[in-house]
Design a protein around this motif. Structure first.
Motif, PDB file in Angstrom:
ATOM      1  N   ILE A 279      -9.523 -63.929 -28.670  1.00  0.00           N
ATOM      2  CA  ILE A 279      -8.832 -64.765 -27.691  1.00  0.00           C
ATOM      3  C   ILE A 279      -8.549 -63.903 -26.457  1.00  0.00           C
ATOM      4  O   ILE A 279      -7.710 -62.995 -26.503  1.00  0.00           O
ATOM      5  CB  ILE A 279      -7.508 -65.332 -28.259  1.00  0.00           C
ATOM      6  CG1 ILE A 279      -7.775 -66.026 -29.599  1.00  0.00           C
ATOM      7  CG2 ILE A 279      -6.870 -66.278 -27.258  1.00  0.00           C
ATOM      8  CD1 ILE A 279      -8.720 -67.190 -29.535  1.00  0.00           C
ATOM      9  N   GLN A 281      -7.111 -64.476 -23.520  1.00  0.00           N
ATOM     10  CA  GLN A 281      -5.775 -64.549 -22.911  1.00  0.00           C
ATOM     11  C   GLN A 281      -4.759 -63.695 -23.671  1.00  0.00           C
ATOM     12  O   GLN A 281      -3.845 -63.129 -23.093  1.00  0.00           O
ATOM     13  CB  GLN A 281      -5.280 -66.014 -22.876  1.00  0.00           C
ATOM     14  CG  GLN A 281      -6.133 -66.921 -22.013  1.00  0.00           C
ATOM     15  CD  GLN A 281      -7.297 -67.528 -22.797  1.00  0.00           C
ATOM     16  OE1 GLN A 281      -7.684 -67.022 -23.845  1.00  0.00           O
ATOM     17  NE2 GLN A 281      -7.862 -68.615 -22.266  1.00  0.00           N
ATOM     18  N   GLN A 282      -4.939 -63.610 -24.999  1.00  0.00           N
ATOM     19  CA  GLN A 282      -4.005 -62.855 -25.831  1.00  0.00           C
ATOM     20  C   GLN A 282      -4.506 -61.443 -26.129  1.00  0.00           C
ATOM     21  O   GLN A 282      -3.785 -60.642 -26.713  1.00  0.00           O
ATOM     22  CB  GLN A 282      -3.767 -63.607 -27.144  1.00  0.00           C
ATOM     23  CG  GLN A 282      -3.219 -65.009 -26.941  1.00  0.00           C
ATOM     24  CD  GLN A 282      -3.140 -65.776 -28.256  1.00  0.00           C
ATOM     25  OE1 GLN A 282      -3.339 -65.240 -29.340  1.00  0.00           O
ATOM     26  NE2 GLN A 282      -2.848 -67.082 -28.160  1.00  0.00           N
ATOM     27  N   ASP A 283      -5.757 -61.162 -25.732  1.00  0.00           N
ATOM     28  CA  ASP A 283      -6.394 -59.859 -25.954  1.00  0.00           C
ATOM     29  C   ASP A 283      -6.297 -59.450 -27.424  1.00  0.00           C
ATOM     30  O   ASP A 283      -5.922 -58.327 -27.762  1.00  0.00           O
ATOM     31  CB  ASP A 283      -5.749 -58.788 -25.062  1.00  0.00           C
ATOM     32  CG  ASP A 283      -6.546 -57.484 -25.074  1.00  0.00           C
ATOM     33  OD1 ASP A 283      -7.766 -57.543 -25.299  1.00  0.00           O
ATOM     34  OD2 ASP A 283      -5.944 -56.414 -24.882  1.00  0.00           O
ATOM     35  N   ARG A 284      -6.657 -60.359 -28.297  1.00  0.00           N
ATOM     36  CA  ARG A 284      -6.618 -60.057 -29.734  1.00  0.00           C
ATOM     37  C   ARG A 284      -7.538 -61.010 -30.495  1.00  0.00           C
ATOM     38  O   ARG A 284      -7.939 -62.059 -29.992  1.00  0.00           O
ATOM     39  CB  ARG A 284      -5.200 -60.169 -30.289  1.00  0.00           C
ATOM     40  CG  ARG A 284      -4.642 -61.584 -30.314  1.00  0.00           C
ATOM     41  CD  ARG A 284      -3.239 -61.630 -30.881  1.00  0.00           C
ATOM     42  NE  ARG A 284      -2.710 -62.989 -30.947  1.00  0.00           N
ATOM     43  CZ  ARG A 284      -2.823 -63.777 -32.009  1.00  0.00           C
ATOM     44  NH1 ARG A 284      -3.452 -63.347 -33.093  1.00  0.00           N
ATOM     45  NH2 ARG A 284      -2.314 -64.997 -32.009  1.00  0.00           N
ATOM     46  N   ARG A 286      -8.086 -63.558 -33.606  1.00  0.00           N
ATOM     47  CA  ARG A 286      -7.282 -64.441 -34.457  1.00  0.00           C
ATOM     48  C   ARG A 286      -8.190 -65.112 -35.472  1.00  0.00           C
ATOM     49  O   ARG A 286      -9.403 -65.218 -35.289  1.00  0.00           O
ATOM     50  CB  ARG A 286      -6.537 -65.495 -33.642  1.00  0.00           C
ATOM     51  CG  ARG A 286      -7.411 -66.498 -32.931  1.00  0.00           C
ATOM     52  CD  ARG A 286      -6.622 -67.687 -32.440  1.00  0.00           C
ATOM     53  NE  ARG A 286      -6.241 -68.574 -33.541  1.00  0.00           N
ATOM     54  CZ  ARG A 286      -6.252 -69.907 -33.433  1.00  0.00           C
ATOM     55  NH1 ARG A 286      -6.603 -70.497 -32.305  1.00  0.00           N
ATOM     56  NH2 ARG A 286      -5.893 -70.643 -34.460  1.00  0.00           N
TER      57      ARG A 286
END
Length: 383
Positions: A279, A281-284, A286
């Protein structure tokens, strides 16, 4: 544990006397390896090939590698006098960590990455062994050079004929795959062939390219089926805008349509559901806790017109399951089918389950469920 053991002992009366059902000790987040190893052990043609390899290599003083350690583990399980118990795959895990730094830490690892690494590493080791045997059996150098020269000449002539044919075959350009080394039994069991067909919308020329695969990675959506995922894998894709296709016939970039189909079916079909997504926007990463219904009997519909055995069926024999909410933590277990019965293998635990328990690995329609079991890798054997 007592009830589980009792259940398994009662069920063993219906299982082949020669079969062994052993849990694997966890050496600190090695469930990703245990779940895949159990699935491969209960892939009967793969197990037979590994045991045969072990028997043939016993008399040789071969250096230790991933394949010899895998063979040693399979022999250890297969030769047990007891029918159930626990085995510590210590030698295998030590070799894995020594050969690949990705798996050296005690952090949660990815079962699909491990499966890919193991199959590729084993096939490369087998290719090296075959090359060494061929070199040992090869004729004198002078004869060899003459043969090589004539082979190169013949190959050049065939390539020229292919090029001439492509120019006059009515707008179809076939791009030949690179020459590969002789296939190993890993290739014989797991390798299939994809063909991508790209149609130029300006001149209608179709360019085809082939590539080999050991597994197919499928995008998933909420509350979908495996059949739909396979259809989406082979859906027509538009190549336009910044993604225009360079057409050899037009000598320039053009709008085009591309689709991918299966041209050669593998004996063992590995399907990887892409449950982990980055993701931005979240830089991770999921996990996609989507419900994906997979059949116990599968017929592939996304095959090319010239695919042999396109009407053949596949039977599900193993499911690697991810339990937990995120990609960096959680747990892996596997469901395997043995003699028409399903078993749950969870590290040291071996338990009998019914088909409805396996269906729980379809997942859930709830967006958040930290304990839900989600099918991650599906293994089918061709009838």
């Amino acid at each position: 544990m007592g009830a589980t053991s009792s259940r398994l002992e009662k069920a063993l009366a219906e299982y082949p006397e020669s079969e062994r059902y052993f849990g694997l000790e966890n050496f600190g987040n090695t469930c990703y390896a245990n779940s895949v190893l159990q699935s491969l052990y209960f892939c009967q043609p793969f197990r037979r090939a590994v045991l045969e390899y072990a028997q043939n290599s016993m008399s040789k003083s071969a250096d230790e590698n991933m394949l010899t350690c895998l063979a040693d583990l399979f022999v250890q399980i297969h030769s047990q006098k007891k029918r159930t118990g626990v085995i510590a795959p210590k030698r295998f895990v030590q070799r894995l960590k020594k050969d690949n730094e990705l798996f050296r830490s005690y952090m949660h690892q990815d079962a699909h990455e491990f499966l890919n690494y193991l199959l590729n590493e084993c096939s490369e080791l087998l290719e090296k062994e075959a090359k060494a045997r061929k070199a040992a059996e090869s004729p004198p150098a002078a004869e060899n050079n003459a043969d090589s020269a004539s082979q190169a000449e013949l190959q050049q002539q065939r390539q020229q004929e292919t090029n001439n044919s492509a120019e006059s075959n009515g707008g179809v350009v076939a791009v030949a795959p690179k020459q590969a080394p002789p296939p190993t039994w890993i290739h014989d069991l797991f390798q299939g062939t994809l063909v991508s067909e790209t149609r130029c919308l300006a001149c209608n020329t179709v360019t085809t390219r082939e590539e080999a695969f050991y597994d197919l990675s499928l995008d998933i959506e909420q509350n979908c089926s495996l059949t739909a995922c396979l259809q989406n894998f082979s859906a027509t894709e538009a190549l336009d805008g910044d993604d225009k296709f360079f057409c050899d016939a037009c000598k320039g970039l053009q709008d085009a349509q591309k689709r991918m189909k299966i041209k050669a079916l593998p004996h063992v079909l590995c399907l990887h559901l892409k449950r982990f997504k980055y993701i931005e926007q979240q830089d991770r990463m999921r996990k996609l806790n989507y419900r994906v219904v997979f059949p116990f009997e599968l017929k592939l519909r996304n095959t090319s017109d010239d695919c042999k055995g396109a009407d053949d069926f596949y039977d599900l024999f193993a499911v690697v399951v991810h339990v937990g909410q995120g990609p960096n933590h959680g747990h892996y277990v596997s469901f395997i089918k043995s003699s028409e019965h399903w078993l749950l293998l969870d590290d040291e635990l071996v338990d009998v389950v019914n088909e409805s328990h396996v269906q729980q690995a379809f997942g859930t329609t709830q967006e958040y469920n930290s304990t839900a079991e989600h099918g991650y890798i599906l293994l089918y054997e061709r009838r």
